[in-house]
Design an enzyme around this catalytic site. Structure first.
Site, PDB file in Angstrom:
ATOM      1  N   TYR A 244       0.900  -1.157   0.000  1.00  0.00           N
ATOM      2  CA  TYR A 244       0.000   0.000   0.000  1.00  0.00           C
ATOM      3  C   TYR A 244       0.931   1.196   0.000  1.00  0.00           C
ATOM      4  O   TYR A 244       1.790   1.311   0.885  1.00  0.00           O
ATOM      5  CB  TYR A 244      -0.859   0.027   1.269  1.00  0.00           C
ATOM      6  CG  TYR A 244      -2.133  -0.778   1.169  1.00  0.00           C
ATOM      7  CD1 TYR A 244      -2.519  -1.633   2.198  1.00  0.00           C
ATOM      8  CD2 TYR A 244      -2.981  -0.673   0.070  1.00  0.00           C
ATOM      9  CE1 TYR A 244      -3.708  -2.366   2.137  1.00  0.00           C
ATOM     10  CE2 TYR A 244      -4.159  -1.408  -0.013  1.00  0.00           C
ATOM     11  CZ  TYR A 244      -4.516  -2.242   1.020  1.00  0.00           C
ATOM     12  OH  TYR A 244      -5.676  -2.966   0.955  1.00  0.00           O
ATOM     13  N   ASP A 272      -6.119  -0.762  -6.365  1.00  0.00           N
ATOM     14  CA  ASP A 272      -7.597  -0.671  -6.353  1.00  0.00           C
ATOM     15  C   ASP A 272      -8.114  -0.129  -5.023  1.00  0.00           C
ATOM     16  O   ASP A 272      -9.305  -0.230  -4.732  1.00  0.00           O
ATOM     17  CB  ASP A 272      -8.219  -2.052  -6.634  1.00  0.00           C
ATOM     18  CG  ASP A 272      -7.801  -3.076  -5.572  1.00  0.00           C
ATOM     19  OD1 ASP A 272      -8.103  -4.270  -5.751  1.00  0.00           O
ATOM     20  OD2 ASP A 272      -7.161  -2.689  -4.576  1.00  0.00           O
ATOM     21  N   HIS A 363     -10.091  -7.069  -5.259  1.00  0.00           N
ATOM     22  CA  HIS A 363      -9.762  -7.041  -3.820  1.00  0.00           C
ATOM     23  C   HIS A 363     -10.691  -7.960  -3.018  1.00  0.00           C
ATOM     24  O   HIS A 363     -11.047  -7.677  -1.877  1.00  0.00           O
ATOM     25  CB  HIS A 363      -9.927  -5.600  -3.321  1.00  0.00           C
ATOM     26  CG  HIS A 363      -8.964  -5.174  -2.250  1.00  0.00           C
ATOM     27  ND1 HIS A 363      -7.858  -4.387  -2.463  1.00  0.00           N
ATOM     28  CD2 HIS A 363      -8.989  -5.395  -0.930  1.00  0.00           C
ATOM     29  CE1 HIS A 363      -7.240  -4.135  -1.304  1.00  0.00           C
ATOM     30  NE2 HIS A 363      -7.909  -4.736  -0.362  1.00  0.00           N
TER      31      HIS A 363
END
Ligand SMILES: Cc1cc2c(cc1C)[n+](S(=O)(=O)[O-])c1c(=O)[nH]c(=O)nc-1n2C[C@H](O)[C@H](O)[C@H](O)COP(=O)(O)O
Length: 501
Positions: A244, A272, A363
């Site tokens: 991330y 995403d 995800h």
């Protein structure tokens, strides 16, 4: 208090208990006291969750969410107050919790491991024996969870076209992903907060992946520290990093270069989740635990009622864009894969940007609801790459809803290099620990060998698009709402002879 002072004097529980307010807040973690007063407003999970344990032992709540090195990494040493004489710490009376009582009974009567015959069996058991917050966090999808359900049901729109009279005496399920030979065409994908489900967390998945020679993707938001997960791997075991991207690029650069130095063989940038989705089951448990990796000041404006997801993700940079790709290529030699690509155009852009791979993924249905399944996008992407002669320029993975080896075979027939699997291994770990993960991977291997034999393929490279019929993959037919009123009053045609009853 200077540091050698803190080494000698053991604090007592009473001394810590005096510092139980916003003005002076001390907490105990693993038998050591910390002054977190100044840190309160910076805590990504907001100050409330820490104040709940002001003056007390916060270890049990701290552990599932924070890697053990969090305080050493992110809390200035001057706030490390030293050892506490735990005999003097008043243990919190655990209030009676009927749900917990019920859960313990279900644990005593849960099925033995050998009664699990497929990945869904693990989900069934996990749902009954996991803590509510853990089940809510792992099982939740965004909004109405339509995409989460679509992910698995999409595979039922693809039918096999098996070929016969092929010599399948010996079947080889191995393949190569990003240059690594692996025994199965799946990897353990990145899923945060492993210690919510099992007290040892992600290192259980590391050990299972080693046993079956499959690759593990290490999550940024792991409960275990990154180094713990790397150290739990055996020699030669391959791991990837899921990233991330932090608003503070220096933090991100440090994480990426450390991962490369520790031997990670792939950088999966999650694209995403500029903001984490609304996972309402997770929110309903009013997640009170602290956030994971303390990577920046989330301030106390974090809405605590948003569940675990919101509490741990305030550091993620929503400004991430294509223009950042060259910077990533300048800070690492690891292959770069974009995780969470959801349309053909972005796959073409990824090839043009010179990245080595994409994961077609939504995800696990935890982000944008009614985004398409990875396998549906795959059915569109591979022909598009072939017409452009790009199919060998990039490795295409999918994840989401993979619960049977037949799902893996369908994805490979459509051209995927491999697939990521998330929840099933979390559930197997949460319900049965390492033996559960081991069995789950073995079941997939057995299913894979059987499916390849029955479709007429002796090795992974034999799998090809002629073996499946995916024409219906884009159908999102919802049954027309039935005219129930008509059904109740509808009279079949009554001939002249018959009288209406
Ligand atoms: C189930 C689960 C998935 C998470 C996940 C946590 C859980 C509990 N988390 S999350 O907290 O942010 O949502 C991550 C994560 O850290 N990073 C990421 O890239 N994907 C995350 N994912 C998505 C995951 O990598 C796969 O895309 C997804 O799990 C595949 O679907 P299945 O679970 O059906 O296999």
């Amino acid at each position: 208090r200077d540091s050698n002072d803190t080494q000698k004097v053991k604090l007592t529980g009473e001394q810590v208990a005096e510092h139980n307010s916003r003005d002076s807040c001390w907490v105990i973690v693993h038998g050591r006291a910390y002054d977190v007063t100044e840190f309160l407003p910076e805590h990504p999970g907001g100050p409330k969750i820490i104040l709940k344990y002001a003056g007390k032992d916060a270890t049990d709540e701290f552990d599932p969410i924070h890697p053990p090195d969090t305080l050493d990494k992110y809390l200035d040493k001057k706030f490390h107050l030293g050892e506490v004489d735990m005999k003097t710490v008043e243990q919190e009376e655990k209030e009676f919790d009927p749900d917990e009582e019920e859960r313990q009974k279900r644990i005593e009567t849960m099925p033995i491991l050998e009664q699990c015959y497929n990945l869904m069996d693990f989900e069934h058991v996990a749902r009954r024996v996991m803590k509510k917050t853990a089940w809510a966090y792992y099982s939740s999808g965004a909004d109405d969870e339509i995409t989460m359900r679509e992910n698995h049901s999409a595979f039922h729109k693809i039918w096999f076209r098996p070929q016969i009279l092929v010599d399948v005496e010996n079947v080889d399920t191995s393949t190569t992903m990003l240059g690594t030979k692996t025994s199965m065409p799946f990897y353990v994908t990145a899923t945060a907060l492993g210690k919510l489900g099992h007290h040892e967390g992600e290192v259980i998945l590391t050990r299972g992946a080693h046993k079956h020679n499959v690759i593990q993707m290490i999550p940024t938001l792991a409960s275990c520290s990154f180094d713990e997960i790397i150290d739990a791997a055996q020699d030669g075991q391959v791991q990837w990093l899921q990233l991330y991207v932090n608003k503070d690029r220096e933090v991100t650069k440090r994480i990426v270069q450390h991962a490369e130095k520790r031997g990670c063989k792939g950088l999966f940038i999650t694209v995403d989740a500029p903001q984490l989705g609304r996972r309402e089951k997770d929110m309903r448990t009013k997640f009170q635990d602290v956030g994971s990796n303390v990577q920046s000041s989330g301030g106390n404006d974090v809405d605590r009622s948003q569940g675990a997801a919101r509490a741990i993700s305030s550091f993620i940079d929503p400004s991430l864009s294509w223009k950042d790709i060259p910077w990533f290529q300048s800070i690492t030699k690891m292959p770069i894969i974009l995780k969470g690509v959801q349309r053909v155009e972005d796959v073409i852009k990824a090839v043009e940007a010179g990245v080595q791979g994409v994961v077609l993924s939504n995800h696990g249905g935890r982000q944008l609801d009614t985004a398409p399944s990875g396998v549906e996008i795959l059915a569109e992407v591979m022909p598009a790459l072939r017409t452009r002669g790009m199919q060998d320029k990039i490795e295409v993975f999918i994840d989401g809803g993979i619960r049977r080896a037949s799902d893996i075979v369908k994805a490979l027939c459509l051209g995927a290099t491999g697939v990521g699997i998330g929840r099933p291994f979390l559930y197997a770990m949460s319900a049965y620990g390492l033996p559960g993960v081991d069995r789950a991977m073995q079941l997939l291997k057995d299913e894979m060998e059987m499916n390849m034999r029955l479709i007429g393929a002796s090795k992974v490279s034999d799998l090809n698009p002629t073996m499946v019929d995916a024409r219906n993959i884009h159908q999102h037919i919802t049954p027309v709402p039935e005219d129930t009123l008509g059904r109740r009053v509808y009279d079949p045609l009554i001939g002249p002879k018959e009288k209406a009853a």
